[in-house]
Write a protein that holds these residues in place. Structure first.
Motif, PDB file in Angstrom:
ATOM      1  N   SER A   1       0.832  -1.204   0.000  1.00 43.10           N
ATOM      2  CA  SER A   1       0.000   0.000   0.000  1.00 43.10           C
ATOM      3  C   SER A   1       0.866   1.253   0.000  1.00 43.10           C
ATOM      4  O   SER A   1       2.057   1.213   0.290  1.00 43.10           O
ATOM      5  N   VAL A   2       0.224   2.367  -0.317  1.00 41.39           N
ATOM      6  CA  VAL A   2       0.916   3.650  -0.290  1.00 41.39           C
ATOM      7  C   VAL A   2       1.414   3.948   1.121  1.00 41.39           C
ATOM      8  O   VAL A   2       2.516   4.469   1.316  1.00 41.39           O
ATOM      9  N   ALA A   3       0.597   3.594   2.117  1.00 39.72           N
ATOM     10  CA  ALA A   3       0.992   3.831   3.506  1.00 39.72           C
ATOM     11  C   ALA A   3       2.240   3.043   3.865  1.00 39.72           C
ATOM     12  O   ALA A   3       3.156   3.549   4.521  1.00 39.72           O
ATOM     13  N   ASP A   4       2.289   1.783   3.433  1.00 38.01           N
ATOM     14  CA  ASP A   4       3.461   0.951   3.706  1.00 38.01           C
ATOM     15  C   ASP A   4       4.692   1.475   2.981  1.00 38.01           C
ATOM     16  O   ASP A   4       5.799   1.461   3.510  1.00 38.01           O
ATOM     17  N   THR A   5       4.485   1.925   1.744  1.00 36.71           N
ATOM     18  CA  THR A   5       5.588   2.512   0.988  1.00 36.71           C
ATOM     19  C   THR A   5       6.121   3.739   1.712  1.00 36.71           C
ATOM     20  O   THR A   5       7.340   3.919   1.856  1.00 36.71           O
ATOM     21  N   GLY A   6       5.214   4.582   2.174  1.00 40.58           N
ATOM     22  CA  GLY A   6       5.623   5.785   2.899  1.00 40.58           C
ATOM     23  C   GLY A   6       6.356   5.465   4.180  1.00 40.58           C
ATOM     24  O   GLY A   6       7.336   6.131   4.535  1.00 40.58           O
ATOM     25  N   GLN A   7       5.908   4.430   4.867  1.00 39.87           N
ATOM     26  CA  GLN A   7       6.555   4.037   6.120  1.00 39.87           C
ATOM     27  C   GLN A   7       7.983   3.567   5.860  1.00 39.87           C
ATOM     28  O   GLN A   7       8.920   3.960   6.571  1.00 39.87           O
ATOM     29  N   ALA A   8       8.150   2.738   4.839  1.00 40.91           N
ATOM     30  CA  ALA A   8       9.481   2.238   4.516  1.00 40.91           C
ATOM     31  C   ALA A   8      10.385   3.369   4.047  1.00 40.91           C
ATOM     32  O   ALA A   8      11.550   3.472   4.470  1.00 40.91           O
ATOM     33  N   LEU A   9       9.865   4.229   3.166  1.00 39.37           N
ATOM     34  CA  LEU A   9      10.665   5.315   2.627  1.00 39.37           C
ATOM     35  C   LEU A   9      11.063   6.301   3.721  1.00 39.37           C
ATOM     36  O   LEU A   9      12.210   6.766   3.770  1.00 39.37           O
ATOM     37  N   ARG A  10      10.144   6.598   4.604  1.00 46.13           N
ATOM     38  CA  ARG A  10      10.447   7.541   5.690  1.00 46.13           C
ATOM     39  C   ARG A  10      11.543   6.969   6.594  1.00 46.13           C
ATOM     40  O   ARG A  10      12.445   7.696   7.020  1.00 46.13           O
ATOM     41  N   ALA A  11      11.475   5.675   6.870  1.00 48.24           N
ATOM     42  CA  ALA A  11      12.486   5.044   7.729  1.00 48.24           C
ATOM     43  C   ALA A  11      13.864   5.079   7.072  1.00 48.24           C
ATOM     44  O   ALA A  11      14.872   5.358   7.728  1.00 48.24           O
ATOM     45  N   VAL A  12      13.916   4.809   5.773  1.00 45.26           N
ATOM     46  CA  VAL A  12      15.187   4.825   5.056  1.00 45.26           C
ATOM     47  C   VAL A  12      15.746   6.243   4.987  1.00 45.26           C
ATOM     48  O   VAL A  12      16.948   6.469   5.178  1.00 45.26           O
ATOM     49  N   CYS A  13      14.873   7.210   4.715  1.00 45.23           N
ATOM     50  CA  CYS A  13      15.310   8.608   4.649  1.00 45.23           C
ATOM     51  C   CYS A  13      15.838   9.081   5.996  1.00 45.23           C
ATOM     52  O   CYS A  13      16.875   9.761   6.076  1.00 45.23           O
ATOM     53  N   ARG A  14      15.148   8.740   7.057  1.00 44.08           N
ATOM     54  CA  ARG A  14      15.586   9.129   8.394  1.00 44.08           C
ATOM     55  C   ARG A  14      16.937   8.489   8.711  1.00 44.08           C
ATOM     56  O   ARG A  14      17.836   9.135   9.258  1.00 44.08           O
ATOM     57  N   ALA A  15      17.087   7.217   8.356  1.00 41.15           N
ATOM     58  CA  ALA A  15      18.357   6.521   8.602  1.00 41.15           C
ATOM     59  C   ALA A  15      19.495   7.187   7.830  1.00 41.15           C
ATOM     60  O   ALA A  15      20.614   7.314   8.331  1.00 41.15           O
ATOM     61  N   TYR A  16      19.203   7.625   6.614  1.00 49.32           N
ATOM     62  CA  TYR A  16      20.214   8.293   5.792  1.00 49.32           C
ATOM     63  C   TYR A  16      20.662   9.599   6.435  1.00 49.32           C
ATOM     64  O   TYR A  16      21.865   9.874   6.558  1.00 49.32           O
ATOM     65  N   LEU A  17      19.717  10.426   6.851  1.00 51.56           N
ATOM     66  CA  LEU A  17      20.053  11.707   7.461  1.00 51.56           C
ATOM     67  C   LEU A  17      20.795  11.508   8.778  1.00 51.56           C
ATOM     68  O   LEU A  17      21.730  12.262   9.090  1.00 51.56           O
ATOM     69  N   ASP A  18      20.393  10.516   9.553  1.00 49.75           N
ATOM     70  CA  ASP A  18      21.096  10.225  10.803  1.00 49.75           C
ATOM     71  C   ASP A  18      22.539   9.810  10.529  1.00 49.75           C
ATOM     72  O   ASP A  18      23.461  10.201  11.243  1.00 49.75           O
ATOM     73  N   PHE A  19      22.729   8.998   9.507  1.00 54.53           N
ATOM     74  CA  PHE A  19      24.073   8.550   9.125  1.00 54.53           C
ATOM     75  C   PHE A  19      24.938   9.761   8.774  1.00 54.53           C
ATOM     76  O   PHE A  19      26.085   9.870   9.225  1.00 54.53           O
ATOM     77  N   ALA A  20      24.407  10.662   7.958  1.00 52.50           N
ATOM     78  CA  ALA A  20      25.168  11.846   7.544  1.00 52.50           C
ATOM     79  C   ALA A  20      25.502  12.738   8.731  1.00 52.50           C
ATOM     80  O   ALA A  20      26.600  13.315   8.800  1.00 52.50           O
ATOM     81  N   THR A  21      24.581  12.849   9.683  1.00 49.89           N
ATOM     82  CA  THR A  21      24.802  13.696  10.855  1.00 49.89           C
ATOM     83  C   THR A  21      25.802  13.080  11.819  1.00 49.89           C
ATOM     84  O   THR A  21      26.658  13.775  12.375  1.00 49.89           O
ATOM     85  N   ASP A  22      25.699  11.777  12.014  1.00 49.48           N
ATOM     86  CA  ASP A  22      26.539  11.093  12.996  1.00 49.48           C
ATOM     87  C   ASP A  22      27.965  10.849  12.503  1.00 49.48           C
ATOM     88  O   ASP A  22      28.873  10.659  13.311  1.00 49.48           O
ATOM     89  N   ARG A  23      28.161  10.844  11.170  1.00 50.87           N
ATOM     90  CA  ARG A  23      29.475  10.524  10.612  1.00 50.87           C
ATOM     91  C   ARG A  23      29.868  11.588   9.575  1.00 50.87           C
ATOM     92  O   ARG A  23      30.009  11.284   8.394  1.00 50.87           O
ATOM     93  N   PRO A  24      30.031  12.828   9.990  1.00 52.93           N
ATOM     94  CA  PRO A  24      30.264  13.905   9.023  1.00 52.93           C
ATOM     95  C   PRO A  24      31.527  13.726   8.186  1.00 52.93           C
ATOM     96  O   PRO A  24      31.515  13.993   6.983  1.00 52.93           O
ATOM     97  N   ALA A  25      32.629  13.294   8.790  1.00 49.90           N
ATOM     98  CA  ALA A  25      33.877  13.114   8.031  1.00 49.90           C
ATOM     99  C   ALA A  25      33.732  11.980   7.021  1.00 49.90           C
ATOM    100  O   ALA A  25      34.206  12.073   5.877  1.00 49.90           O
TER     101      ALA A  25
END
Length: 206
Positions: free
Chosen positions: A100-124
């Motif tokens: 479903s669209v809701a499931d797609t959004g849930q997965a995409l949001r989790a991946v996007c959040r993980a990506y931003l956290d990775f960039a913030t936590d490991r800047p170098a």
């Protein structure tokens, strides 16, 4: 291969990884400007000629650090997507055709959040992967598997029936990179990042 040759190969692989780890640690603590062959030689207790027998310069070391980073990022994104989609599923499994669209959004949001956290936590590390000069090829037949695996995690957020899933993945990754870099440099405030993320996901899956 003889036992002696195997031992030498293991020792060389160990030195290779030791140099990569030392470069990453030095960059994370003092910035990439501090990463020089002299400093690395002192840190790993090998001569500069030994370093040059593994890497022909700083750009090659940065490329090796970046490749390690993509391997870590792929694992990080996969875990986020798996947890959001179905904790019991195969980590490499994409969303089902009937997702479903809701499931797609849930997965995409989790991946996007993980990506931003990775960039913030490991800047170098993020700088090595995306900002500094490397010889890594993006979007080509020569793209390293870890880099492709990162991209696939975005692609796999969308159902296989979606013919534009790779385009959506490219746009999503591009937007996230902009958010990460602009936030890190102070060009945009970091506080409303969740609001930006929600807006991005909503626009992509609508």
């Amino acid at each position: 291969m003889s036992a002696i040759s195997e031992r030498r190969e293991r020792e060389r692989a160990h030195r290779h990884q030791l140099i990569i780890t030392a470069a990453r640690e030095l960059a994370e603590s003092e910035g990439w400007e501090a990463v020089t062959t002299r400093r690395l030689a002192e840190r790993v207790e090998y001569s500069q000629p030994v370093l040059y027998s593994h890497f022909n310069g700083k750009d090659a070391i940065v490329s090796a650090v970046a490749l390690d980073g993509f391997t870590e990022l792929a694992t990080h994104l996969r875990r986020a997507r798996q947890s959001a989609s179905d904790p019991a599923s195969d980590p490499g499994q994409a969303l089902r055709p009937g997702q479903s669209v809701a499931d797609t959004g849930q997965a995409l949001r989790a991946v996007c959040r993980a990506y931003l956290d990775f960039a913030t936590d490991r800047p170098a590390l993020y700088q090595a992967m995306f900002i500094m000069p490397t010889d890594l090829k993006f979007a080509s037949a020569e793209t390293p598997p870890p880099l492709r695996a990162c991209f696939d995690e975005f692609v796999n957020c969308f159902p296989p029936a979606n013919e534009r899933r790779e385009l959506f993945a490219e746009v999503t990754w591009s937007a996230l990179h902009g958010m990460a870099v602009l936030s890190d440099s102070g060009r945009i405030p970091s506080e409303p990042q969740d609001e930006r993320l929600d807006f991005l996901v909503t626009q992509i899956i609508r």
